[in-house]
Each structure stands twice: as structure tokens, then as C-alpha cells.
Design a protein around this motif. Structure first.
Motif, PDB file in Angstrom:
ATOM      1  N   GLN A  39      24.441  37.947  79.177  1.00 42.09           N
ATOM      2  CA  GLN A  39      25.475  37.137  78.531  1.00 42.09           C
ATOM      3  C   GLN A  39      24.910  35.835  77.973  1.00 42.09           C
ATOM      4  O   GLN A  39      25.408  35.312  76.977  1.00 42.09           O
ATOM      5  N   ALA A  40      23.855  35.315  78.599  1.00 42.94           N
ATOM      6  CA  ALA A  40      23.259  34.061  78.134  1.00 42.94           C
ATOM      7  C   ALA A  40      22.591  34.208  76.769  1.00 42.94           C
ATOM      8  O   ALA A  40      22.293  33.211  76.111  1.00 42.94           O
ATOM      9  N   PHE A  41      22.344  35.463  76.343  1.00 46.42           N
ATOM     10  CA  PHE A  41      21.741  35.701  75.032  1.00 46.42           C
ATOM     11  C   PHE A  41      22.787  35.928  73.944  1.00 46.42           C
ATOM     12  O   PHE A  41      22.440  36.152  72.785  1.00 46.42           O
ATOM     13  N   LEU A  68       9.632  31.408  77.455  1.00 45.06           N
ATOM     14  CA  LEU A  68      11.089  31.312  77.489  1.00 45.06           C
ATOM     15  C   LEU A  68      11.607  29.898  77.285  1.00 45.06           C
ATOM     16  O   LEU A  68      12.760  29.704  76.887  1.00 45.06           O
ATOM     17  N   LEU A  69      10.790  28.902  77.567  1.00 51.14           N
ATOM     18  CA  LEU A  69      11.251  27.523  77.417  1.00 51.14           C
ATOM     19  C   LEU A  69      11.550  27.180  75.965  1.00 51.14           C
ATOM     20  O   LEU A  69      12.200  26.175  75.687  1.00 51.14           O
ATOM     21  N   GLU A  70      11.092  28.022  75.033  1.00 47.78           N
ATOM     22  CA  GLU A  70      11.464  27.814  73.627  1.00 47.78           C
ATOM     23  C   GLU A  70      12.973  27.948  73.442  1.00 47.78           C
ATOM     24  O   GLU A  70      13.537  27.392  72.487  1.00 47.78           O
ATOM     25  N   LEU A  71      13.626  28.679  74.340  1.00 48.12           N
ATOM     26  CA  LEU A  71      15.076  28.857  74.230  1.00 48.12           C
ATOM     27  C   LEU A  71      15.836  27.558  74.457  1.00 48.12           C
ATOM     28  O   LEU A  71      17.015  27.463  74.099  1.00 48.12           O
ATOM     29  N   SER A  72      15.184  26.565  75.062  1.00 45.83           N
ATOM     30  CA  SER A  72      15.852  25.285  75.303  1.00 45.83           C
ATOM     31  C   SER A  72      15.875  24.397  74.066  1.00 45.83           C
ATOM     32  O   SER A  72      16.529  23.352  74.061  1.00 45.83           O
ATOM     33  N   GLN A 127      17.652  24.802  68.135  1.00 47.38           N
ATOM     34  CA  GLN A 127      17.891  25.925  67.216  1.00 47.38           C
ATOM     35  C   GLN A 127      18.096  27.253  67.931  1.00 47.38           C
ATOM     36  O   GLN A 127      18.534  28.230  67.319  1.00 47.38           O
ATOM     37  N   HIS A 128      17.775  27.304  69.225  1.00 46.80           N
ATOM     38  CA  HIS A 128      17.940  28.559  69.963  1.00 46.80           C
ATOM     39  C   HIS A 128      19.041  28.480  71.018  1.00 46.80           C
ATOM     40  O   HIS A 128      19.145  29.364  71.872  1.00 46.80           O
ATOM     41  N   GLN A 129      19.862  27.450  70.951  1.00 47.26           N
ATOM     42  CA  GLN A 129      20.997  27.340  71.852  1.00 47.26           C
ATOM     43  C   GLN A 129      22.154  28.200  71.331  1.00 47.26           C
ATOM     44  O   GLN A 129      22.242  28.470  70.132  1.00 47.26           O
ATOM     45  N   PRO A 130      23.043  28.675  72.217  1.00 48.75           N
ATOM     46  CA  PRO A 130      24.212  29.444  71.744  1.00 48.75           C
ATOM     47  C   PRO A 130      24.977  28.646  70.696  1.00 48.75           C
ATOM     48  O   PRO A 130      25.215  27.453  70.876  1.00 48.75           O
ATOM     49  N   PHE A 131      25.353  29.292  69.580  1.00 48.31           N
ATOM     50  CA  PHE A 131      25.931  28.554  68.469  1.00 48.31           C
ATOM     51  C   PHE A 131      27.441  28.650  68.364  1.00 48.31           C
ATOM     52  O   PHE A 131      28.043  28.116  67.443  1.00 48.31           O
TER      53      PHE A 131
END
Length: 385
Positions: free
Chosen positions: A211-213, A340-344, A347-351
């Protein structure tokens, strides 16, 4: 005449005389009596605290071990302790150190830093659960190479997981499933960062990772090139998997997954035998399966208990909420190919965020999903008969 500032522990001169002329037994009695008097005093004034510091510093070194431990335990219940008195308690309380650290209303940074410097892991893990940790103390705790300490830090809701702390907790979750589970219970931790620990998580937390994706872009996934090069179409893959699962040929599912994903056979075996369907959902969506085709596979692969319809409804919603690219990224995380820290990064946060004014349609009350579940359930009944 006793000076006014000494009135809190009158007669002070008598105490001094007894210390100088009495033996160990008398010192033991005096220590316990003095600690009890200080604790009963309530919140002392600064002069009273300074006066007792001098007295305690004389009594503790000369008293016996049992009296020191008892006196420290009594003193530890005092309403207010200076750093010097905290140090006397910590140094002498013995087996009651953990309860003292748990119950103390306040602890000075110096006391906590002294405990950390000793590398007393149980005591440090207790400190890591406190809600009054300064950045200085936190930095020292995060520097400890201890699973117990990191489990406590992960469970401490007063610590905001960001920056270096976020990185440290995410790395620890990859090595310790208890840290991963503790982080999975938190609403302020990005569950996507738990992707490498996916197979160590409970069923609910695996779904939480997926769900976090939802509704977020992900960096390019190395495994995407492998998926693009495969000649097998998504429809053919789902048909093959449905047939194998319906005939309970899970070892053959394991071999097929190993061929198409590049994951090792042990991991593919876990996916093939995962009756919750969470890991299989990731594979199906990464290879572009739609909700209809994907659910036909999942209904044969998952366990047939009372929670099945609820789980399938959740997966039906997730097929539309998470992209194939994001699930390919999750697979690459399983293979250790991404940071995975690139997700923080922003631009990669839930929009998208669910509006409080608009009630989101629950999967269980989504008529399209309900019809799909009902139809698929009938397929399952026919297969089983």
C-alpha cells in the motif's frame, strides 16, 4: 546554631559527627535514614539539595553493599535529583537500575550519556524507550551496535524517523525482523522502506508495504529490463500460474518464478507457498497483470478461510492503485539492487491524499469488486468440486 540553609536535614552537625565516629553499621543506618528523609522531603530547595549531595557523597562510599543498594533504591524515588545524586543512584542501585530508569520522571543528559558510555545494553535499551531523549543522547544510542537498543528505538513513538535516524532504522529493519515489525506498526514510518524485510513481516504489514507504493512514482527498477525482455505475455503467465496453483503444483510454480524473476529459488519457494497472496501479488502486478487476471490466480493460490474475500477485495483495489513499475521496483528491492532511501525524496512521495471531505469507497462495498469476488469464488468452488 545550625545555619538556616541546613534546616532541611537538621541536626546536620550530628550527622557529620556520627559519620566520623561510627562504624559501618552506623553508617548503613545513617545512609538509609538520610535517603528516606530526602525522599520524604518532596521537592527540595537548591541549598537543601546541595547539602544532601555533600552528605550522600560521604555516606555512600563508606556504607556496605546492601545498604548502598537499598539507599539508592529509596533515593531513586525522590521527586527531584541533581545529576550528582542521579550518578550515586545509578552507581549503587544494582539490580534495580532498570526500574529506576523506567520510572524516573527526569534524567539528566549526563547521567544517560554515562550509562551509554558503559555499554550496558539492557540499560541503554531502557533509555531508548524514554520520551525525553535529547539529540545528543539519541545520536549516541543510534551509534550503538545493538539489536535490543534498535528495537527500543524503533518502538519509541516520541522519536521522529527522519534524516540519519530514518536511514539507521531502515538499515536495521533489513537485519532484524523485530525492528521491521515495530516500524510496521508505526503510522509515521514509510512502510515502503521495509521492502527488503518483506518476507519477515506479518501478513498485515506485508500488505501495508504494498500500500505504501500506491500513487507514487519510483526510480527506474533494474529488474524492469528483465521483464521487458521476456517473451511471455502477461495473459499467458497468469494462465500458467492459475493452472499450476489450481492443481497445487507449487514446486513447478517455484521453478517458473525463478526463471522469470531472477530471484533465487528459496525466495521463489516462499512466494509460491505464501497462502496470503501478498508476495504473489507483487509478482503479478510487476508483470502487468490486471485485477481480473491477477485475482483468478490469487483465488487459487491463497488459503480458503473466512478472511479470503476481504483479502481479495484489498488486492483488487491495489491492482488499480499501484503501478507495474512500482512493483517492479519492489522486486528489485528484494534483490538488493536499489537504494530505498531514494523514496524519501519529494519527487517519490505519494502524490495523492484521501480527502477528509470525500469518503473513499471501501473495497468491501465496491460493487465492481464484489461482483469480481463473487464470480471468482464460483470458479474456485467448481475447481474444488
Amino acid at each position: 546554631m545550625v545555619p538556616p540553609e541546613m534546616l532541611g536535614f537538621q541536626p546536620y552537625e550530628t550527622f557529620q559527627l556520627l559519620i566520623e565516629t561510627g562504624g559501618v553499621d552506623r553508617t548503613n543506618t545513617l545512609l538509609i535514614a538520610a535517603c528516606d528523609a530526602y525522599t520524604r522531603r518532596g521537592k527540595p530547595t537548591v541549598p537543601e539539595m546541595e547539602q544532601f549531595e555533600v552528605l550522600a557523597a560521604r555516606l555512600f562510599p563508606t556504607a556496605g553493599p546492601q545498604a548502598r543498594a537499598k539507599g539508592a533504591a529509596i533515593l531513586g524515588r525522590a521527586e527531584l535529583l541533581s545529576p550528582a545524586l542521579e550518578r550515586l543512584v545509578v552507581d549503587n542501585i544494582g539490580e534495580d537500575l532498570i526500574p529506576f530508569l523506567e520510572g524516573a520522571a527526569e534524567l539528566s543528559d549526563q547521567t544517560m550519556l554515562d550509562i551509554i558510555a558503559r555499554y550496558d545494553v539492557p540499560a541503554c535499551a531502557t533509555l531508548a524507550l524514554r520520551g525525553d531523549l535529547s539529540n545528543v543522547v539519541l545520536a549516541k544510542l543510534f551509534q550503538m551496535n545493538s539489536r535490543k537498543v534498535y528495537r527500543a528505538l524503533a518502538a519509541n513513538g516520541q522519536i521522529t524517523p527522519r534524516g540519519a535516524y530514518l536511514s539507521a532504522l531502515a538499515r536495521s529493519a533489513q537485519m532484524d525482523h523485530l525492528v521491521a515489525e515495530a516500524l510496521g506498526r508505526r503510522d509515521d514510518f514509510d512502510a515502503a522502506l521495509l521492502a527488503p524485510a518483506f518476507f519477515d513481516l506479518s501478513d498485515a504489514h506485508r500488505v501495508k508495504v504494498i500500500q505504501a507504493f500506491a500513487n507514487r512514482t519510483t526510480p527506474p527498477a533494474p529488474i524492469s529490463r528483465t521483464i521487458e525482455q521476456l517473451s511471455v505475455a502477461s495473459g499467458e503467465l497468469t494462465k500458467a500460474l492459475m493452472k499450476l496453483f489450481s492443481e497445487n503444483r507449487r514446486p513447478e510454480v517455484t521453478r517458473l518464478l525463478a526463471q522469470i524473476t531472477g530471484l533465487d529459488e528459496v525466495r521463489c519457494g516462499q512466494i509460491a507457498h505464501d497462502v496470503t497472496g501478498a508476495a504473489l501479488f507483487v509478482i503479478l502486478r510487476a508483470f502487468g497483470a490486471t485485477a481480473y487476471d491477477g485475482l483468478k490466480v490469487l483465488i487459487h493460490a491463497t488459503s480458503h478461510d473466512s478472511e479470503r474475500s476481504r483479502a481479495l477485495a484489498d488486492f483488487a483495489t491495489l491492482f488499480g492503485a499501484v503501478s507495474s513499475e512500482s512493483m517492479a521496483y519492489l522486486m528489485s528491492a528484494w534483490r538488493g539492487e536499489v537504494n530505498l532511501l531514494e523514496l524519501s525524496k519529494p519527487q517519490h512521495q505519494p502524490f495523492t491524499q484521501t480527502s477528509k471531505r470525500t469518503a473513499a469507497m471501501s473495497p468491501a462495498h465496491n460493487p465492481v469488486v464484489e461482483q469480481a469476488i463473487e464470480a471468482l469464488a464460483k470458479i474456485g468452488v467448481r475447481r474444488a468440486s
